[in-house]
Design a protein around this motif. Structure first.
Motif, PDB file in Angstrom:
ATOM      1  N   SER A 206       0.829  -1.210   0.000  1.00  0.00           N
ATOM      2  CA  SER A 206       0.000   0.000   0.000  1.00  0.00           C
ATOM      3  C   SER A 206       0.859   1.253   0.000  1.00  0.00           C
ATOM      4  O   SER A 206       0.604   2.204  -0.746  1.00  0.00           O
ATOM      5  CB  SER A 206      -0.893   0.030   1.252  1.00  0.00           C
ATOM      6  N   ILE A 221       1.073  -1.443 -11.208  1.00  0.00           N
ATOM      7  CA  ILE A 221       2.172  -1.937 -10.369  1.00  0.00           C
ATOM      8  C   ILE A 221       1.850  -3.364  -9.951  1.00  0.00           C
ATOM      9  O   ILE A 221       0.689  -3.707  -9.730  1.00  0.00           O
ATOM     10  CB  ILE A 221       2.384  -1.037  -9.126  1.00  0.00           C
ATOM     11  N   GLU A 222       2.878  -4.197  -9.896  1.00  0.00           N
ATOM     12  CA  GLU A 222       2.679  -5.553  -9.398  1.00  0.00           C
ATOM     13  C   GLU A 222       3.885  -5.960  -8.568  1.00  0.00           C
ATOM     14  O   GLU A 222       5.008  -5.526  -8.830  1.00  0.00           O
ATOM     15  CB  GLU A 222       2.441  -6.533 -10.557  1.00  0.00           C
ATOM     16  N   PHE A 227       0.646 -10.223 -11.938  1.00  0.00           N
ATOM     17  CA  PHE A 227      -0.495 -10.695 -12.736  1.00  0.00           C
ATOM     18  C   PHE A 227      -0.251 -12.084 -13.329  1.00  0.00           C
ATOM     19  O   PHE A 227      -1.191 -12.854 -13.498  1.00  0.00           O
ATOM     20  CB  PHE A 227      -0.820  -9.685 -13.845  1.00  0.00           C
ATOM     21  N   VAL A 230      -0.964 -15.307 -10.926  1.00  0.00           N
ATOM     22  CA  VAL A 230      -2.297 -15.827 -10.594  1.00  0.00           C
ATOM     23  C   VAL A 230      -2.587 -17.144 -11.302  1.00  0.00           C
ATOM     24  O   VAL A 230      -3.526 -17.860 -10.946  1.00  0.00           O
ATOM     25  CB  VAL A 230      -3.439 -14.829 -10.920  1.00  0.00           C
ATOM     26  N   PHE A 237       2.939 -21.354  -5.942  1.00  0.00           N
ATOM     27  CA  PHE A 237       3.065 -19.911  -5.653  1.00  0.00           C
ATOM     28  C   PHE A 237       3.706 -19.662  -4.294  1.00  0.00           C
ATOM     29  O   PHE A 237       4.543 -18.772  -4.138  1.00  0.00           O
ATOM     30  CB  PHE A 237       1.681 -19.251  -5.708  1.00  0.00           C
TER      31      PHE A 237
ATOM     32  N   PHE B 213      -4.404  -2.584  -1.870  1.00  0.00           N
ATOM     33  CA  PHE B 213      -3.317  -3.467  -1.416  1.00  0.00           C
ATOM     34  C   PHE B 213      -3.443  -3.819   0.074  1.00  0.00           C
ATOM     35  O   PHE B 213      -2.640  -4.576   0.600  1.00  0.00           O
ATOM     36  CB  PHE B 213      -1.950  -2.853  -1.710  1.00  0.00           C
ATOM     37  N   VAL B 218      -3.886  -9.396  -2.488  1.00  0.00           N
ATOM     38  CA  VAL B 218      -3.774  -8.630  -3.739  1.00  0.00           C
ATOM     39  C   VAL B 218      -2.292  -8.383  -4.032  1.00  0.00           C
ATOM     40  O   VAL B 218      -1.546  -7.945  -3.170  1.00  0.00           O
ATOM     41  CB  VAL B 218      -4.533  -7.284  -3.633  1.00  0.00           C
ATOM     42  N   LYS B 219      -1.851  -8.682  -5.240  1.00  0.00           N
ATOM     43  CA  LYS B 219      -0.434  -8.527  -5.599  1.00  0.00           C
ATOM     44  C   LYS B 219      -0.213  -7.633  -6.812  1.00  0.00           C
ATOM     45  O   LYS B 219       0.944  -7.425  -7.219  1.00  0.00           O
ATOM     46  CB  LYS B 219       0.203  -9.902  -5.847  1.00  0.00           C
ATOM     47  N   GLY B 220      -1.276  -7.109  -7.419  1.00  0.00           N
ATOM     48  CA  GLY B 220      -1.091  -6.209  -8.546  1.00  0.00           C
ATOM     49  C   GLY B 220      -2.333  -5.391  -8.800  1.00  0.00           C
ATOM     50  O   GLY B 220      -3.449  -5.803  -8.468  1.00  0.00           O
ATOM     51  N   ALA B 271      -4.789  -8.310  -9.367  1.00  0.00           N
ATOM     52  CA  ALA B 271      -4.325  -9.700  -9.320  1.00  0.00           C
ATOM     53  C   ALA B 271      -4.432 -10.209  -7.889  1.00  0.00           C
ATOM     54  O   ALA B 271      -3.927  -9.557  -6.971  1.00  0.00           O
ATOM     55  CB  ALA B 271      -2.875  -9.790  -9.796  1.00  0.00           C
ATOM     56  N   VAL B 272      -5.080 -11.333  -7.708  1.00  0.00           N
ATOM     57  CA  VAL B 272      -5.253 -11.940  -6.386  1.00  0.00           C
ATOM     58  C   VAL B 272      -4.518 -13.273  -6.372  1.00  0.00           C
ATOM     59  O   VAL B 272      -4.754 -14.127  -7.232  1.00  0.00           O
ATOM     60  CB  VAL B 272      -6.748 -12.163  -6.077  1.00  0.00           C
ATOM     61  N   LYS B 273      -3.642 -13.462  -5.431  1.00  0.00           N
ATOM     62  CA  LYS B 273      -2.821 -14.665  -5.430  1.00  0.00           C
ATOM     63  C   LYS B 273      -3.628 -15.882  -4.988  1.00  0.00           C
ATOM     64  O   LYS B 273      -4.706 -15.736  -4.397  1.00  0.00           O
ATOM     65  CB  LYS B 273      -1.591 -14.460  -4.540  1.00  0.00           C
TER      66      LYS B 273
END
Lengths: 333, 333, 333, 333
Positions: A206, A221-222, A227, A230, A237, B213, B218-220, B271-273
């Protein structure tokens, strides 16, 4: 707000074609050695000059206005100022009524009832990133052992593996056609302490993303595998721990778990949009004439300003991490 | 910090296996009608139940502790509380020494010197997103005319076009194998006023990404055409204006120019892991025994918690926009 | 705002006649031992019971909602709640149109367009000081070696030297006449570290006065020799240093120089106005009937609520100093 | 922190003997007319010149560095800078080891580990109040209809009624004896809107006192009848309403009820200590020589700097009220 941070507090000011731009940094501990020389390398990395960057030339020598005495920080707020010398405001007069696509012209004119200084983009200019770079130099002094490695991953459709053979030609071609390019940049932050981040809301992601999206032109941003990650199964992962220092076998989480740094490299990637200013004519609405009209933008601009963003990204992330670092100082009971 | 916002200020508290979780919302204008019924639809969207979600069942009925009187907001801080009823803390005892990969266990234990409540993830649990959903219900009341449309774009390797035929089978297969899945979600925000966002630092993107975030996993995040958009030429990327309301022909900027909303739909993707907790055994370091050991995680968890995130995303973005909306109230001179 | 503090952050909520009142404390370091017993002494000091205080009886037992696990702080936000049990809201219905002099009734009704909860004063009730006392208990744990000594200096026209012989009689007489009394209180803070205070704006005096004026009914504060000290010549007022610890021969500055604690006792005094609620009839404007009318206030109230303020003052100052203490943690370079 | 305010945000910087001092004001609405001329009257009121004030002469002409374009505010942060021209730093070299009584020398040297700029008091100098006066000029533009009337009530032992006959003689006598004087100042704020103040913590009194105690040398503040008012019975102290605008028959509460402005004049008084710098020798500890030694302070200073504080008080209160004014903008549902 023009302020960032809780303990390492950064306030920026200035306009592209005003007297200058600068940054006021409050909360810097006393006793940090700080000289003009400390700024020169990072500032030079942001300078234009190479193919694909603007011909506007500024010396960009920082002036210490306050907070530094006998080459050390005093604990009082540090004001660092950069003069504007090379401005040319002729071409901006009509952009309030015929706003440039992609720029803040339209939205800012609405927001500020037309009182915004539109010359050179005013307070929305990429020139303001000079303040981020300068503040980042101070932030890096606080993060003594941490290092930052940024890399341009992609320019337009070209991946970094192809730069050596094709980049100059590509940039020239796009420049000649009066067009522009975007790109992506990666950043690896090494040797970061475990435990930075103040979730729930001030997670590392954040805090970093908040400042990174302040860099004009950033649109994504990642962290970690982002992305693409996923598509992985959880078993693939998850980053398993392999030693007592908390090192992990993989780093799909980008060095952050639950919003807190786990001591592995923080890794992130950003998307930078193509330069909005292009020489090519664009058909876009003229709010005075009340119709769509061709707009031609003269002046000086980067073909691919993404080329100058890596140091801005590094130093912005350094600001975010310095703030989290100061917040994480523990008290033992 | 557990606080978000400048004028619409959200503070969350609670742990997964404590007495409950809740949210304190300060800065809500007086006179907004607010009843328990207003919360039920959004809360139900976050509930588990479908294939791929946890079997933990909670009633999740909000309790108004303060700030609401005779069904209207009073202007005083609103405390909304959710009891925890269905907790089972047996299985969490060893995770401080043998931390679960992907979870906050290791980083939080280091940060809080082992005093963190690790049961069910404690304050790092996805259960805390209940607080975001609840605060978002209030935020949406402030953004009266704005609507939010979220959509799951991808689960694991499956795109949304393929869900109808293959999703249940895919989820079952992954569940049976003791594994988990991630995904991506898009959000379109319609009918947003022009002029929201307080650059330099509080751009729309900065404010939204900062809260997004905070959602665990959440990663992106990307706005408009995001990472794909960097391949476009500037002449193609720029969103030309086509009418006097500022509508644009394309929306590669995601409704945001210079960090300020331009009145077009705000469009973003996250993007959610994959769920970190999996039944499959994982080889990961045991800090007490000082060696890598297989770890098996029992308990209850979502195969693909991304399925429950769309309403969390919607309401988190609503919180961010409500705060920017209140900040943008103009004074005319 | 209902929030105080930068690092030790206190958020209060609740109303006098709602379900209860409470305090959310964020930023408390992990690992501090904290049990219900720690609160009982300070809470008892605030309780009514003696002559001159309200007959409203509440058990005021704190309930830990979050942030404490196995008797230690976890580093997550601590929510402490107090139920309201003994409420009687009959008498408050008319105060929006016929507001009580000295109370917030008129100003709050205007500010919140009449949606404020006026029962028992709602969020403006002295009952909210319970939250300050509770947060102060936690603050005192952070200021381990510091002690707080408060003293009532004056009640109405009676100085402390005269209390022994005349106070009970004075209170009874005023109570019988349906009237009320104010007073002054002094506070001495001993053994405070040198260097607290973050001038320019967050001086010790600024931070303390800011929270102290949140205590309902406080109308003045002075540090050191305060208003009387202005009559001294500088040579008499200046506190000369007498040893290597920075002890001073006099303490006209109240232990604070340039907004920073100098290690000598912090000494301050406050003025508390007479209880606004009195049984005596008052001629005051009725906004519905549009004329001045006699107003009689029934219900339960303190003749001299100043009697219950010393512990509120102590603990409010403890909150301010705990925040400054955490801000002052140094980093050495 | 060197920042004040939530929406009208003031950040000050600079040192007495550095290149200059200044103020960065963020959150100022766009479209306010602002020229150098707007500052001259208030700045002249703060200037020395009369008997009892320092012989240091500075032009104190404000320089607009940012945020103002074509004589109007742009909505971007406004940086106003004042150069230091007339500095003389010879005399300050020894004050870190032999600190001046009453000054920040000792406490600041401890806090900042000796890295503070001690020349002329550095960041602790009364010269910083120039920034408050300048920011107050902008604040007053926001509070269009509000007026501020300040008055020196007392200098040393002399009340304002006695000034005409005795003040000059008194000042001369004290000056000749190498000593200094303090005093008290009252401020009446007229025509303030009803409803300002954000209790619980941001009451009008809290917000005003917080900034007023940032003015170097202020040691006390009281609202309405303040410390004297505690002797009144409640029936006498309460301010009964007399008309539909909320006017009150008396004003013992100083225009504030429950922390909110009630529309009557805000009235307050402050205590300003005697100038700490005196020519008279003082016996005080020398930390290098480890013993008490006579200290003589040369240089230039005010005999009674309280004479220059009224405009600083006015404008500081204007800053506080402008911030509360912007926070109070209502939204109707």
């Amino acid at each position: 707000m023009n302020s960032f941070g809780s303990l390492f507090r950064v306030h920026i000011y200035g306009e592209s074609h005003g007297s200058g731009i600068g940054v006021l940094i409050d909360g810097v501990p006393a006793g940090i050695k700080l000289t003009i020389d400390d700024f020169l390398l990072d500032l030079s990395k942001r300078k234009p000059g190479s193919l694909g960057t603007t011909p506007r030339k500024e010396s960009d020598l920082p002036k210490f206005v306050s907070g530094i005495f006998n080459e050390f920080t005093t604990g009082s707020p540090i004001n660092i100022f950069f003069e504007n010398n090379n401005t040319d405001s002729k071409v901006y007069s009509d952009f309030k009524s015929h706003p440039r696509p992609g720029h803040a012209d339209f939205a800012a004119t609405q927001k500020y009832s037309g009182f915004n200084d539109i010359r050179g983009g005013g307070h929305f200019s990429g020139r303001l990133t000079l303040a981020l770079v300068a503040a980042g130099v101070v932030a890096k002094k606080i993060l003594k052992n941490t290092s930052f490695v940024s890399q341009i991953e992609k320019i337009g459709v070209l991946n970094k593996e192809e730069f050596h053979d094709n980049l100059n030609e590509y940039l020239s071609k796009v420049q000649t056609s009066g067009d522009s390019l975007g790109g992506t940049i990666s950043l690896r932050v090494k040797n970061i302490p475990i435990g930075l981040g103040e979730p729930f809301f001030n997670s590392v992601e954040s805090t970093i993303s908040s400042i990174v999206f302040s860099i004009p032109g950033v649109k994504g941003i990642e962290f970690g595998s982002g992305f693409e990650g996923v598509e992985l199964l959880g078993s693939k992962f998850n980053d398993c721990f392999i030693d007592k220092n908390g090192r992990t076998a993989s780093n799909n989480n980008g060095g952050i778990n639950g919003g807190i740094s786990n001591g592995n490299d923080i890794f992130l990637k950003i998307a930078v949009k193509p330069t909005s200013s292009i020489f090519k004519s664009q058909d876009t609405f003229n709010f005075k004439d009340n119709c769509v009209q061709p707009l031609t933008i003269n002046g000086r601009h980067d073909v691919a300003f993404v080329l100058r963003v890596p140091i801005v990204l590094e130093n912005s992330v350094a600001i975010a991490l310095a703030d989290l670092y100061l917040q994480n100082k523990k008290i033992h009971f």
